[in-house]
Design a protein around this motif. Sequence first.
Motif, short mmCIF file in Angstrom:
data_model
loop_
_atom_site.label_atom_id
_atom_site.label_comp_id
_atom_site.label_asym_id
_atom_site.label_seq_id
_atom_site.Cartn_x
_atom_site.Cartn_y
_atom_site.Cartn_z
N ALA A 121 26.69 87.47 33.59
CA ALA A 121 27.51 87.25 34.78
C ALA A 121 28.79 86.51 34.43
O ALA A 121 29.88 86.85 34.93
CB ALA A 121 26.71 86.45 35.82
N VAL A 122 28.69 85.52 33.56
CA VAL A 122 29.88 84.77 33.16
C VAL A 122 30.80 85.66 32.32
O VAL A 122 32.03 85.63 32.49
CB VAL A 122 29.48 83.50 32.37
N ARG A 123 30.24 86.45 31.44
CA ARG A 123 31.07 87.32 30.61
C ARG A 123 31.80 88.37 31.45
O ARG A 123 32.85 88.87 31.05
CB ARG A 123 30.21 88.02 29.55
N ARG A 124 31.25 88.70 32.62
CA ARG A 124 31.91 89.68 33.49
C ARG A 124 33.13 89.10 34.20
O ARG A 124 33.95 89.86 34.74
CB ARG A 124 30.91 90.18 34.55
N GLU A 125 33.21 87.78 34.26
CA GLU A 125 34.29 87.12 34.99
C GLU A 125 35.37 86.63 34.02
O GLU A 125 35.07 86.16 32.92
CB GLU A 125 33.75 85.91 35.76
N ALA A 126 36.61 86.73 34.43
CA ALA A 126 37.71 86.15 33.66
C ALA A 126 38.12 84.86 34.34
O ALA A 126 38.65 84.87 35.45
CB ALA A 126 38.88 87.13 33.59
N MET A 127 37.83 83.72 33.70
CA MET A 127 38.06 82.43 34.34
C MET A 127 38.85 81.52 33.41
O MET A 127 38.52 81.40 32.22
CB MET A 127 36.72 81.76 34.67
#
Length: 474
Positions: free
Chosen positions: A307-313
Motif C-alpha cells: 500500500a505504501v509503495r503504491r503511494e507517492a508521498m
Amino acid sequence: MKIILISLDTLRASRLGGYGYAKPTSPHLDRIAGQGVLFERAYAADIPTEVAHTGVFTGKIGLTTGVVSHGSELTQLPKSVPWLPTLLRSAGFTTSAVDNLYQLKEWFARGYNTYMNSVGGNRWIDGRTVNELAMPWIEQHKDASFFLFLHYWDAHTPYLPPASYIPAFYEPGRDPYDPANDSMEAAYNHPAYPFFKHHHYDLVGPVTDSAYYDALYDAEIRYLDDRLQELDAHLEKLGIQEETLLVLFGDHGESLTEHDIYWDHCGLYEPTVHVPMMMRWPGRIPAGRRVSGFVQQVDMMPTILEAVRREAMPGIDAAKLAEPAGMDGRSLWPSIDGTADGTHDCVYLSECAWQAARGIRTDRYKFIRTYDSGPFTRPPTELYDLDADPGETVNLAQTEPELADRLERQLDAWVASKLNGREDPKERQLREAGLPFRKRIEQILASAGMTWDDWCRDPRRERFDSAAGSLQRS
C-alpha cells in the motif's frame, strides 16, 4: 498517508453482524466493512496472543520465526528479523503504539517513536483508555505520515461491560443467579478452574447461567464497537479519515463452551481460529468488497508494505519497503482489486499454550493432531467435515482413515518444508519446558497444597476452594 492497524483481542468472527450474527454487537464495525473490504475466511495460523501478533508484525508464521508458544521463556525473536514498525519508521513514517504486549515480550516495542504502554493495575484494559491515549496523539500528528498500532482488549476476559450494555444480549426476565440452573457446573468443575477462578468467575460473581457469560461477551463487543466509533469520529473530525488506511483484525477468537473450553481461546476449532479481518481506505479500496477465499494474519504485513509503495508521498522512501525475503504472508491486493479470491488454498494452524496441536483447514475439512492435551481430553487426531458439521462435533478420524492419513501427510510435509532441517520449536518447548499454561496452573495448585495429577482425578470447584481457603486461613 496514515496507517492505523487495530488488534481486536479475542474477537470471534461469528459474533459480528458482518459475519452473519443476528444480535446487534457490531454496527460500526459492519459499517467500516461496508465502506471497504471484509475477508470472510481469515484465519489465525498461530494462537494465542503472543504468537499471533509476532506473525502480524513479521509476516511470518511461528514455524518460520521459531515463536510457537505463548508465554514461553524459551523463545526469542532476533533483532535481525524484519519488523513492520521498524521498516515503516526507517522509510520516514512516524510510528506509535497503544499496547501492552511489551509486558509479555520486549520485541513488541520495537520500531516505535512512541510506545504508550496501556497496562494498568488491572489486566482488563478498557477501550476508553486506549482512545484517551491514542486520540491526542493522532491530533498532534495529523499532518504527518504515521503508523499507529492500537490494541483493544475489551472482548477478553474478564467480561465486565458497563451494566447498560447487558440487557440487549440477555433474555429479559432470566436470572443469571438462578440456583435451579446448573449450566455452569461443567465450567466450575473443569481442570482449568483454578487458573480462571479470579478473572473468569470471582470478578463476575456467583453466576449459575452459562448463557449470561455469552451475553457478557456480546456486550463487551458492543462496548468495543462504540469505542471504535469514537475513534473513527475523531479521524473524521480531524479531516484525515479519507487518507487513512484502516486495518482491523482479531488476533484469535473465543470459545463459548464449545469443545469443553469455557470462555477462553485455545483449541484449533473455528470459534478460536476464524477471526475477523477488514480494511478501509477510501478511494483505494472498493466499498462493499467481500473476499471469500482463505487469508491469514501474516498477509497483512506485505499488504501494508505494498500500500505504501503504491503511494507517492514526500518524505517517504518507499524503496526501503521492498518485501523482505522469507515472508509467509502474501499481499491481499489482488483479492482487494478483484483479480484473486484469497491468498491460500488451505491454512495451517498451530497452538502451544493450554494445549499443543497442529492442524490443516481445507475448503471442506479440518484435520487436527494433538501433541499434548493439557487439562483437556482430546483424541490424538481429529477430522471434521465442515460442510456437514460446521460445529466440529463429529470426529471422522476413525471412520474416514484414508482421508485423515492424507491430510496428516500433507500437514507433515508442510511442517518439514518450513523447518528445512531445523529442530521443531514445538517439540523443544514440550521437551524442555512443557506447556506454558500447565506450568502456571501447577503453581496455583501447589499454593493450595495440590498436585496436577491429584486435581485432574477429582476437579471439583468446592474441593479447590476448600483447599485454598484452608491454606489462607492457616
